[in-house]
Motif scaffolding. Structure first.
Motif, PDB file in Angstrom:
ATOM      1  N   ARG A 114       0.833  -1.214   0.000  1.00 16.15           N
ATOM      2  CA  ARG A 114       0.000   0.000   0.000  1.00 16.15           C
ATOM      3  C   ARG A 114       0.862   1.256   0.000  1.00 16.15           C
ATOM      4  N   LEU A 115       1.974   1.230   0.738  1.00  6.50           N
ATOM      5  CA  LEU A 115       2.866   2.381   0.763  1.00  6.50           C
ATOM      6  C   LEU A 115       3.495   2.609  -0.603  1.00  6.50           C
ATOM      7  N   TYR A 116       3.972   1.535  -1.233  1.00  5.07           N
ATOM      8  CA  TYR A 116       4.593   1.657  -2.556  1.00  5.07           C
ATOM      9  C   TYR A 116       3.588   2.189  -3.591  1.00  5.07           C
ATOM     10  N   LEU A 117       2.370   1.646  -3.586  1.00  5.99           N
ATOM     11  CA  LEU A 117       1.369   2.087  -4.563  1.00  5.99           C
ATOM     12  C   LEU A 117       1.004   3.552  -4.358  1.00  5.99           C
ATOM     13  N   ALA A 118       0.901   3.989  -3.092  1.00  6.39           N
ATOM     14  CA  ALA A 118       0.567   5.385  -2.827  1.00  6.39           C
ATOM     15  C   ALA A 118       1.678   6.317  -3.290  1.00  6.39           C
ATOM     16  N   LEU A 119       2.945   5.921  -3.058  1.00  5.92           N
ATOM     17  CA  LEU A 119       4.069   6.776  -3.443  1.00  5.92           C
ATOM     18  C   LEU A 119       4.281   6.804  -4.956  1.00  5.92           C
TER      19      LEU A 119
END
Length: 338
Positions: A38-43
């Motif tokens: 989720r962090l990677y997709l948001a960034l």
């Protein structure tokens, strides 16, 4: 008729002494995978694998492949060696699969479905608590411990057993009674040659060090007050998150009542535990602390996750640490009592 049916469905499964470690690896890998994904997709702005070709490779597909790889390891190799690696890759695969739960439960395939985080949390929390009660309800028998030692012997006969693992298994055989096969397994284990630990055994070693750390902390004379302080800190953290939700424009709905109910239960159990520690002894206190942690895990954190998505991750990690501490303390008291 009933005994015949019971015999028909009896699976004759032997439980593993390393089950808690492997299940912990699975859960930690799964939760970490969801958070990192989720962090990677948001960034990165939520890129799609496949570009403009009209194809979209959802990450549930590599998740399924990783779970397939974990099953292949278990089905293709004998002995305990593949289990730590299978637990790691199976947890990563399950995390990738569960991360897209919003697409599975909505008619418009909504990845951002608000209750998704709560669904993920309930799955993992239920898994942890279920595994905890499963092991505590019926401890391993001496015969099962000997069977586990024989399972480890498989690695030894193939020349893939480390000295530390052999010493650990021999120590477990010292604790069993006069069980058939124990002496024979011991003699074989003492005769085989050992080798440097491989990657799977290093994974087991890491978790064993974590368990040993919990055990050392639980033996301290300051353990009970420390647990009490940590439990009250968890309550304070939940109330701070709740206050932030109330003052912000974030939707929270019924979550306020759920968090208040859960924190009230945790306060009651924690206070009762501190009181019982003086009147009934340490074990009664820690059992009450355990109820406080489980109340937070299964009630407070569920509503926090439903309201604030991943803002309550710190609360989950804190509860898992506390559960490790109280379980280590209770396990030690059961050994002393036994």
């Amino acid at each position: 008729m009933l005994p015949r049916l019971k015999g028909l469905f009896h699976l004759d499964l032997v439980r593993s002494t390393k089950a808690v470690q492997h299940l912990t690896t699975f859960v930690v890998a799964g939760i970490s995978t969801i958070l990192i994904t989720r962090l990677y997709l948001a960034l990165s702005g939520y890129p799609q694998i496949g570009g403009d070709t009209g194809l979209h490779v959802a990450h549930v597909l590599p998740g399924g492949l990783l779970m397939l790889f974990a099953m292949w390891l278990q089905l293709s190799y004998i002995g305990p060696g593949p289990r730590p690696v299978a637990a790691l890759f199976g947890g990563i695969g399950f995390g990738l699969f569960l991360d897209e739960v919003g697409k599975f439960v909505t008619s418009d395939n909504d990845y951002f479905f608000a209750p998704s985080a709560a669904i993920m949390y309930v799955v993992f929390a239920g898994f942890v608590v279920g595994a905890h009660f499963w092991r505590r309800r019926v401890p391993l028998s001496d015969a099962e411990r000997v069977a586990n030692a024989a399972h480890v012997l498989v690695d030894g006969l193939a020349g893939r057993l480390s000295e530390n693992r052999r010493a650990e298994v021999l120590h477990s055989l010292d604790e069993v009674g006069d069980v058939e096969g124990a002496a024979e397994v011991r003699r074989l284990l003492e005769r085989i040659e050992t080798r440097a630990p491989a990657v799977p055994q290093r994974l087991e070693g890491w978790w064993q060090r974590v368990a040993d750390g919990f055990a050392r902390v639980s033996r301290s004379r300051f353990a009970l007050p420390v647990m009490g302080v940590l439990l009250f800190t968890q309550v304070a953290w939940a109330l701070l998150v709740l206050a932030w939700l109330t003052l912000s424009d974030a939707p929270h709905g019924v979550s306020v009542g759920g968090v208040l109910l859960g924190t009230a239960g945790s306060v009651v159990f924690t206070t009762t535990g501190l009181w019982q520690g003086r009147r009934r002894g340490r074990r009664a206190a820690v059992e009450s602390f355990q109820r406080s942690v489980l109340t937070s895990l299964l009630l407070t954190q569920v509503f926090l996750f439903a309201a604030s998505q991943f803002a309550a991750t710190a609360g989950l990690l804190g509860d898992l640490v506390l559960l490790g501490l109280v379980n280590a303390d209770l396990a030690r008291s059961r050994r002393v009592r036994g």
